[in-house]
Design a protein around this motif. Sequence first.
Motif, PDB file in Angstrom:
ATOM      1  N   THR A  40       0.709  -1.279   0.062  1.00 45.57           N
ATOM      2  CA  THR A  40      -0.004   0.052   0.173  1.00 45.57           C
ATOM      3  C   THR A  40       0.937   1.216  -0.047  1.00 45.57           C
ATOM      4  O   THR A  40       1.689   1.410   0.860  1.00 45.57           O
ATOM      5  CB  THR A  40      -0.893   0.093   1.333  1.00 45.57           C
ATOM      6  OG1 THR A  40      -1.836  -1.098   1.428  1.00 45.57           O
ATOM      7  CG2 THR A  40      -1.832   1.191   1.235  1.00 45.57           C
ATOM      8  N   SER A  41       0.840   1.899  -1.027  1.00 41.86           N
ATOM      9  CA  SER A  41       1.615   3.257  -1.171  1.00 41.86           C
ATOM     10  C   SER A  41       1.064   4.408  -0.212  1.00 41.86           C
ATOM     11  O   SER A  41      -0.159   4.389   0.125  1.00 41.86           O
ATOM     12  CB  SER A  41       1.697   3.651  -2.576  1.00 41.86           C
ATOM     13  OG  SER A  41       2.266   5.004  -2.789  1.00 41.86           O
ATOM     14  N   TRP A  42       1.979   5.169   0.313  1.00 40.05           N
ATOM     15  CA  TRP A  42       1.577   6.202   0.968  1.00 40.05           C
ATOM     16  C   TRP A  42       0.408   7.197  -0.013  1.00 40.05           C
ATOM     17  O   TRP A  42      -0.332   7.882   0.594  1.00 40.05           O
ATOM     18  CB  TRP A  42       2.756   7.136   1.119  1.00 40.05           C
ATOM     19  CG  TRP A  42       3.694   6.750   2.360  1.00 40.05           C
ATOM     20  CD1 TRP A  42       4.929   6.016   1.797  1.00 40.05           C
ATOM     21  CD2 TRP A  42       3.397   6.294   3.581  1.00 40.05           C
ATOM     22  NE1 TRP A  42       5.539   5.662   3.021  1.00 40.05           N
ATOM     23  CE2 TRP A  42       4.518   5.692   4.348  1.00 40.05           C
ATOM     24  CE3 TRP A  42       2.254   6.323   4.595  1.00 40.05           C
ATOM     25  CZ2 TRP A  42       4.677   4.947   5.473  1.00 40.05           C
ATOM     26  CZ3 TRP A  42       2.343   5.824   5.754  1.00 40.05           C
ATOM     27  CH2 TRP A  42       3.616   5.221   6.336  1.00 40.05           C
ATOM     28  N   GLU A  43       0.700   6.979  -1.005  1.00 37.29           N
ATOM     29  CA  GLU A  43      -0.410   8.081  -1.935  1.00 37.29           C
ATOM     30  C   GLU A  43      -1.837   7.387  -1.847  1.00 37.29           C
ATOM     31  O   GLU A  43      -2.894   7.992  -2.123  1.00 37.29           O
ATOM     32  CB  GLU A  43       0.098   8.061  -3.254  1.00 37.29           C
ATOM     33  CG  GLU A  43       1.402   8.725  -3.566  1.00 37.29           C
ATOM     34  CD  GLU A  43       2.027   8.538  -4.996  1.00 37.29           C
ATOM     35  OE1 GLU A  43       1.476   7.712  -5.639  1.00 37.29           O
ATOM     36  OE2 GLU A  43       3.009   9.229  -5.420  1.00 37.29           O
ATOM     37  N   LEU A  68      -8.007   3.735   3.113  1.00 38.67           N
ATOM     38  CA  LEU A  68      -7.312   3.833   1.894  1.00 38.67           C
ATOM     39  C   LEU A  68      -8.230   4.519   0.680  1.00 38.67           C
ATOM     40  O   LEU A  68      -9.695   5.047   1.201  1.00 38.67           O
ATOM     41  CB  LEU A  68      -7.112   2.768   1.230  1.00 38.67           C
ATOM     42  CG  LEU A  68      -6.207   1.731   2.044  1.00 38.67           C
ATOM     43  CD1 LEU A  68      -5.859   0.669   1.354  1.00 38.67           C
ATOM     44  CD2 LEU A  68      -4.686   2.260   2.387  1.00 38.67           C
ATOM     45  N   LYS A  69      -7.867   5.223  -0.274  1.00 35.25           N
ATOM     46  CA  LYS A  69      -8.838   5.640  -1.413  1.00 35.25           C
ATOM     47  C   LYS A  69     -10.108   5.175  -1.647  1.00 35.25           C
ATOM     48  O   LYS A  69     -11.092   5.545  -1.763  1.00 35.25           O
ATOM     49  CB  LYS A  69      -7.843   5.960  -2.641  1.00 35.25           C
ATOM     50  CG  LYS A  69      -7.004   7.001  -2.288  1.00 35.25           C
ATOM     51  CD  LYS A  69      -6.159   7.224  -3.786  1.00 35.25           C
ATOM     52  CE  LYS A  69      -5.122   8.467  -3.818  1.00 35.25           C
ATOM     53  NZ  LYS A  69      -4.457   8.582  -5.106  1.00 35.25           N
ATOM     54  N   ASP A  70      -9.755   3.789  -1.629  1.00 31.86           N
ATOM     55  CA  ASP A  70     -10.940   2.858  -1.906  1.00 31.86           C
ATOM     56  C   ASP A  70     -11.932   2.585  -0.854  1.00 31.86           C
ATOM     57  O   ASP A  70     -13.060   1.751  -0.958  1.00 31.86           O
ATOM     58  CB  ASP A  70     -10.749   1.511  -2.628  1.00 31.86           C
ATOM     59  CG  ASP A  70      -9.975   0.659  -1.851  1.00 31.86           C
ATOM     60  OD1 ASP A  70      -9.779   0.969  -0.508  1.00 31.86           O
ATOM     61  OD2 ASP A  70      -9.326  -0.418  -2.099  1.00 31.86           O
ATOM     62  N   GLY A  71     -11.867   3.187   0.248  1.00 31.50           N
ATOM     63  CA  GLY A  71     -12.645   3.197   1.517  1.00 31.50           C
ATOM     64  C   GLY A  71     -12.204   1.808   2.342  1.00 31.50           C
ATOM     65  O   GLY A  71     -12.703   1.691   3.621  1.00 31.50           O
TER      66      GLY A  71
END
Length: 108
Positions: A40-43, A68-71
Amino acid sequence: MGTSFVIAGALIFLCINNYQYIDAKGIHMNLFFSLQEDHTSWEDIVKVEQTIVKKNGVSLPDKLIFTLKDGSTIEQPLTDKLSSTKQFINQELSNYGLTIENKYSENE
């Protein structure tokens, strides 16, 4: 008997191959009985919370929750080793405009 040794060897390998670490690229995990590393990237992280629980009248950090971005979330118990890397984690998060937010839990 030979089959038993092969099966035991495979199980031992899969158990030893269980690890997690955090570096400048992000969070790396190879879960129990898995052959592939999850990265998992910091971004990909949009929010980080530190849960605080009250035990015997004292508030203590319990775990870090990375959203994360995907929830989806990654929950990491706040062990001594992870606690010692919190300064590094804060530094990496600040590069992306994030900070660790405290989340207080009523559970004792």
